[in-house]
Design a protein around this motif. Sequence first.
Motif, PDB file in Angstrom:
ATOM      1  N   PRO A 385      -7.357  -9.642   4.935  1.00 32.87           N
ATOM      2  CA  PRO A 385      -8.878  -9.513   4.446  1.00 32.87           C
ATOM      3  C   PRO A 385      -9.506 -10.576   5.454  1.00 32.87           C
ATOM      4  O   PRO A 385      -9.391 -11.799   5.109  1.00 32.87           O
ATOM      5  N   ASP A 407     -10.515  -4.953  12.682  1.00 31.52           N
ATOM      6  CA  ASP A 407      -9.711  -5.719  11.497  1.00 31.52           C
ATOM      7  C   ASP A 407      -8.590  -4.597  11.353  1.00 31.52           C
ATOM      8  O   ASP A 407      -8.612  -3.210  10.738  1.00 31.52           O
ATOM      9  N   THR A 408      -7.657  -4.411  11.628  1.00 30.54           N
ATOM     10  CA  THR A 408      -6.543  -3.947  11.711  1.00 30.54           C
ATOM     11  C   THR A 408      -5.693  -3.406  10.076  1.00 30.54           C
ATOM     12  O   THR A 408      -4.383  -4.882  10.408  1.00 30.54           O
ATOM     13  N   GLN A 411       1.590  -2.991   7.297  1.00 33.62           N
ATOM     14  CA  GLN A 411       2.498  -3.644   6.378  1.00 33.62           C
ATOM     15  C   GLN A 411       3.542  -3.080   7.995  1.00 33.62           C
ATOM     16  O   GLN A 411       3.655  -2.583   8.011  1.00 33.62           O
ATOM     17  N   THR A 412       4.800  -4.129   6.981  1.00 34.58           N
ATOM     18  CA  THR A 412       6.068  -4.806   7.910  1.00 34.58           C
ATOM     19  C   THR A 412       6.413  -3.019   7.126  1.00 34.58           C
ATOM     20  O   THR A 412       7.056  -2.235   8.699  1.00 34.58           O
ATOM     21  N   ASP A 498      -1.833  -2.514  -2.282  1.00 35.19           N
ATOM     22  CA  ASP A 498      -2.999  -3.264  -1.656  1.00 35.19           C
ATOM     23  C   ASP A 498      -3.532  -2.882  -2.645  1.00 35.19           C
ATOM     24  O   ASP A 498      -3.780  -1.373  -2.954  1.00 35.19           O
ATOM     25  N   ARG A 513      -3.911  -8.068  -1.776  1.00 35.48           N
ATOM     26  CA  ARG A 513      -2.310  -7.801  -3.083  1.00 35.48           C
ATOM     27  C   ARG A 513      -3.208  -7.454  -4.928  1.00 35.48           C
ATOM     28  O   ARG A 513      -3.683  -8.423  -5.233  1.00 35.48           O
TER      29      ARG A 513
HETATM   30  C1  WT7 Z   1      -0.086  -6.895   4.076  1.00 41.35           C
HETATM   31  C2  WT7 Z   1       1.116  -7.016   4.438  1.00 41.35           C
HETATM   32  C3  WT7 Z   1       0.695  -6.593   8.972  1.00 41.35           C
HETATM   33  C4  WT7 Z   1       1.509  -6.821  10.009  1.00 41.35           C
HETATM   34  C5  WT7 Z   1       0.682  -8.504   9.727  1.00 41.35           C
HETATM   35  C6  WT7 Z   1       1.455  -9.011   8.059  1.00 41.35           C
HETATM   36  C7  WT7 Z   1      -1.841  -8.072   4.318  1.00 41.35           C
HETATM   37  C8  WT7 Z   1      -2.611  -6.797   6.982  1.00 41.35           C
HETATM   38  C9  WT7 Z   1      -4.524  -6.006   6.672  1.00 41.35           C
HETATM   39  C10 WT7 Z   1      -6.027  -6.597   7.058  1.00 41.35           C
HETATM   40  C11 WT7 Z   1      -6.680  -6.930   5.294  1.00 41.35           C
HETATM   41  C12 WT7 Z   1      -4.261  -7.493   5.159  1.00 41.35           C
HETATM   42  C13 WT7 Z   1      -2.049  -6.472   3.020  1.00 41.35           C
HETATM   43  C14 WT7 Z   1      -0.491  -5.603   3.247  1.00 41.35           C
HETATM   44  N1  WT7 Z   1      -2.629  -7.287   5.703  1.00 41.35           N
HETATM   45  N2  WT7 Z   1      -3.348  -6.339   7.582  1.00 41.35           N
HETATM   46  N3  WT7 Z   1      -6.164  -5.994   8.891  1.00 41.35           N
HETATM   47  N4  WT7 Z   1      -7.240  -6.474   5.910  1.00 41.35           N
HETATM   48  N5  WT7 Z   1      -4.925  -6.978   4.624  1.00 41.35           N
HETATM   49  O1  WT7 Z   1       2.118  -7.732   7.420  1.00 41.35           O
HETATM   50  O2  WT7 Z   1       3.740  -8.819   5.961  1.00 41.35           O
HETATM   51  O3  WT7 Z   1       4.471  -6.818   5.908  1.00 41.35           O
HETATM   52  O4  WT7 Z   1       2.126  -8.387   5.137  1.00 41.35           O
HETATM   53  O5  WT7 Z   1      -1.042  -7.783   4.338  1.00 41.35           O
HETATM   54  O6  WT7 Z   1      -2.174  -7.256   1.610  1.00 41.35           O
HETATM   55  O7  WT7 Z   1      -0.657  -5.453   2.654  1.00 41.35           O
HETATM   56  P1  WT7 Z   1       3.155  -8.115   6.068  1.00 41.35           P
END
Ligand code: WT7
Length: 660
Positions: A385, A407-408, A411-412, A498, A513
């Motif tokens: 966030p 703001d995107t 997740q993986t 989340d 999370r």
């Molecule tokens: C977790 C996923 C997406 C690629 C990088 C991370 C958090 C990701 C946001 C956002 C709030 C976010 C979440 C998600 N997250 N983007 N724009 N706003 N939270 O990938 O390592 O798989 O992590 O990152 O908590 O579940 P990831």
Amino acid sequence: MDNLSVEDRTFPPSAEFAAQANLGEEAYQRAADDPEAFWAEQARHLNWATPFTQVLDWSEKPHARWFADGTLNVAENCVDRHVRDGYGDTVAFHFEGEPGDSRSVTYADLLVEVSRAANALTSLGVQAGDRVAIYLPMIPEAIVAMLACARLGAAHSVIFGGFSAEALRSRIGDAQARLVITSDGQFRRGRAVSLKAAVDEAVAAPDSPVEHVLVVRRTGIDVAWTDKDVWWHELVDTQSDRHEAQPFPAEQPLFILYTSGTTGKPKGILHTSGGYLTQAAYTHRVVFDHKPGQDVYWCTADIGWVTGHSYIVYGPLANRVTQVIYEGTPNTPHEGRHWEIVDKYEVSIYYTAPTLIRTFMKWGAEIPERYDLSSLRVLGSVGEPINPEAWMWYRQTIGHDRCPIVDTWWQTETGAIMISPLPGVTATKPGSAMRPLPGISAVVVNDEGVPVGDGEGGYLVVDKPWPAMLRTIWGDDERYVDTYWSRFAAQGYYFAGDGAKYDTDGALWLLGRVDDVMNISGHRISTTEVESALVAHPSVAEAAVVGASDPMTGQGIVAFVILRGAAVQAAEDAAERDGDDGSAAKALIDELRAHVAKQIGPIARPRQIMVVAELPKTRSGKIMRRLLRDVAENRELGDVTTLQDSAVMNMITSGLGGGS
Ligand code: WT7
């Protein structure tokens, strides 16, 4: 109670921007009315060797098949077709090495390199269906290696260059990779550091599945040599530059990417070809408003993370991007490096992470002010966030109040962006990811899976399958079903892990999370909200908040803060003036506690605030709250092997200054 929902600043797109946007408001309704037709339309932007007749097969949920009877070659879509369409001379990427070397690679060059690499991999025995591990720095060969695997229908497993030999060994073993592609070393903060040594250690065991190690010479440092090793420049550079790409089924595995879960063992997230590429390309096109031939795009991620896969390699290249690839750290050799690169290549789309934005804030606005940033037109954020202060700083200092911020959230596991404003359509609010994209449907539900009211927090779930969704966890399908689909099995929702809420204007706020959500005297408070409040204070550069168990309130809020340079200086000056009795530090901590109480409510007043010099982060830049929780609860420290710098924890535990 909640400072996020009182955010009432909104930033609508300019009329000029809206007029030329790649996707309009109507797409939301159209996609909701007929999602399959919408996704089929997006998929047809790709080049299919055999057109698909079926869009989605969800008959064996939670196992989706998208475009399953279609065939395509992912690398052909990212490279060959652009050359065939007459764009061979278009620059695919401008590579900027950390020591200052640079190189521009056109699509015609890329086709030659990928073809040679595919021939080389074939000569090493790689076949469709095999797994290849890639352990490389951010150099052109990393992208070439990924595309060569894709071209052959072999799945790559990219392992971030900061991971240890042990992490490498377990990931290679889990995927049973027969080839590793690495380099002698990499440049990091002005020094050449070894990479191959870790590979040597990881593949040394007699039962290692690895037959060959293909080694790129990047730094020229000395390396040990074994009979598995082959130099890239000797093998790849001498291959034929022609290679005929074969089409593969849409569900051909494209890559495995390991990510941490709630247990110790990393999860091998499996992505396949047609659906993944469809959504990666679609989102890159509409979220960044990408215009091929006009934009210069830069995503600052490393290919070791999913952001690098989807938004450096597959989405952008499928869209015929011209992009910047940067090898090094943002402060080597100076803190203006990113802005110098934006200025040099006239970058128009810049995509980075909040943690880096806050670092830039800490370094000071005067640094970007030295460079010409007028080429920028869209700014992106991903990974966590983004607090409203960082968002506003990004908008004003980098975007000069002109560039929309996207703001995107994704997740993986989701493979591609799911929730984001559209820059030509959405009026944005600082700190909100705003809205699921056209074609995506996300709901916020309570423990029973029932949607909560606007303004109420709950769990973020995705209630319809999407093309880039993970297909399984490699070698552990049970864990796949269990982790993502068992929580709301009755409803068939994907559980993202989340917390989120829709505000009364329908804007979606990600609250961190759910494992990080605290419960203080029965009140739900997000660590993100408290962090956001802390960094809104002028003395605070960065903050991490954890819920520590508390006999009275269930959990108590413990905050770790890094002060801004000026605040540190003021405290030191006061200590010098008044004698170092700690009163200046104590006064500041009291002020911060009161500040949070004022911003969010007395319930959110941190029990304890610790002033620290650094925060423990994973190599992907995420704060390791679990470790901080251990410190806050005076427990023995857990596993620190994924820490970027494990010395940070020693600093924190030995210098627990500033406890209140
Ligand atoms: C977790 C996923 C997406 C690629 C990088 C991370 C958090 C990701 C946001 C956002 C709030 C976010 C979440 C998600 N997250 N983007 N724009 N706003 N939270 O990938 O390592 O798989 O992590 O990152 O908590 O579940 P990831």
